[in-house]
Scaffold this active site. Structure first.
Site: not given
Ligand SMILES: NC(=O)c1ccc[n+]([C@@H]2O[C@H](COP(=O)([O-])OP(=O)(O)OC[C@H]3O[C@@H](n4cnc5c(N)ncnc54)[C@H](OP(=O)(O)O)[C@@H]3O)[C@@H](O)[C@H]2O)c1
Length: 236
Positions: A137, A150
């Protein structure tokens, strides 16, 4: 790259889900890891039959990750792509954050990534072949008030990636850390965790998917070590 065995963590929704569906379109066999078995089953149903194999695994459970990898390798052959994408997020002043909240963020985002990488590496090193893409991120490149744990976890991922990218060159394995700003995903829950701005102006998951696709098509003789991008309504 075509017909690869690809592991994606956090594939049950958001960016991970979009990545899984696109990788299937590109001919990959996808192994989708997350805790929500029902959401993974839905993903598997939406993809071409048999091309997404769900693993309802919590990545903080190193033993369960190890078992899943052994099963994948024995039953489906070598894994050549790992996308470390799973994470949780909490926007709260650090002094108000619970110790459980700190543990959850560090255990999932940082230790989960360490486990998922460490346990797959021996297979990749043995074959001198592999690609690892870590979704960190912009919070891994600077401090953001309200996101102390985070940011700490994502800085940890960047440190891990910078180190491993160098360490893995002699083994023929390419590691890239992607550091995105806001992406329009369910991470920004309007009730519990609203995006502090206009969500419609954040990046679309498809943009990140396109970047991953680009990386997978590059020669491993060039190292894309760390990529930072964010929507122009944010400044990092
Ligand atoms: N959205 C943003 O603005 C943003 C910005 C910068 C970086 N990111 C990064 O992008 C990546 C994807 O994020 P997203 O935005 O798609 O978030 P999201 O929609 O909240 O999805 C997060 C995913 O992580 C899984 N997860 C969480 N805890 C877990 C665990 N203990 N074991 C296995 N799986 C787990 C969740 O599945 P379950 O709950 O089913 O386990 C879900 O599939 C992350 O690394 C996030 O930090 C996001």
């Amino acid at each position: 790259m075509a017909s690869e065995n690809t592991v994606i963590t956090g594939a049950s929704r958001g960016l991970g889900r979009a990545l899984a569906l696109r990788m299937v379109e590109l001919g990959h066999q996808v192994f989708a890891i997350a805790r929500s078995a029902d959401q993974l089953d839905e993903l598997a149903k939406q993809a071409e039959a048999g091309r997404v194999i769900p693993f309802a695994v919590d990545i903080t459970d190193a033993g369960a990750v190890e078992v899943a990898y052994a099963k994948i390798e024995q039953e489906h052959g070598p894994v050549s792509v790992l996308i470390n994408n799973a994470a949780v997020f909490e926007n709260t002043p650090f002094v108000e954050q619970s110790l459980e909240g700190i543990d959850r963020i560090v255990d999932i985002n940082l230790k989960g990534t360490l486990y998922c990488t460490r346990l797959l590496l021996p297979y990749m090193i043995e074959r001198k072949r592999g690609r690892i893409i870590n979704i960190a991120s912009v919070a891994g490149t600077r401090g953001i008030p309200g996101q102390a744990s985070y940011c700490a976890s994502k800085h940890g991922m960047v440190g891990l990636g910078d180190t491993l990218a160098q360490e893995l060159i002699p083994h023929g394995i390419a590691l890239t850390t992607i550091c995105p700003g806001g992406i329009d995903t369910p991470l920004w829950d309007p009730q519990t965790n609203p995006y502090p701005g206009e969500l419609s102006r954040t990046m679309k998951p498809e943009e990140l998917v396109g970047l991953v696709e680009f990386l997978l098509n590059q020669p491993t003789t060039t190292l894309y070590k760390r990529l930072v991008m964010f929507p122009t309504n944010e400044w990092h």
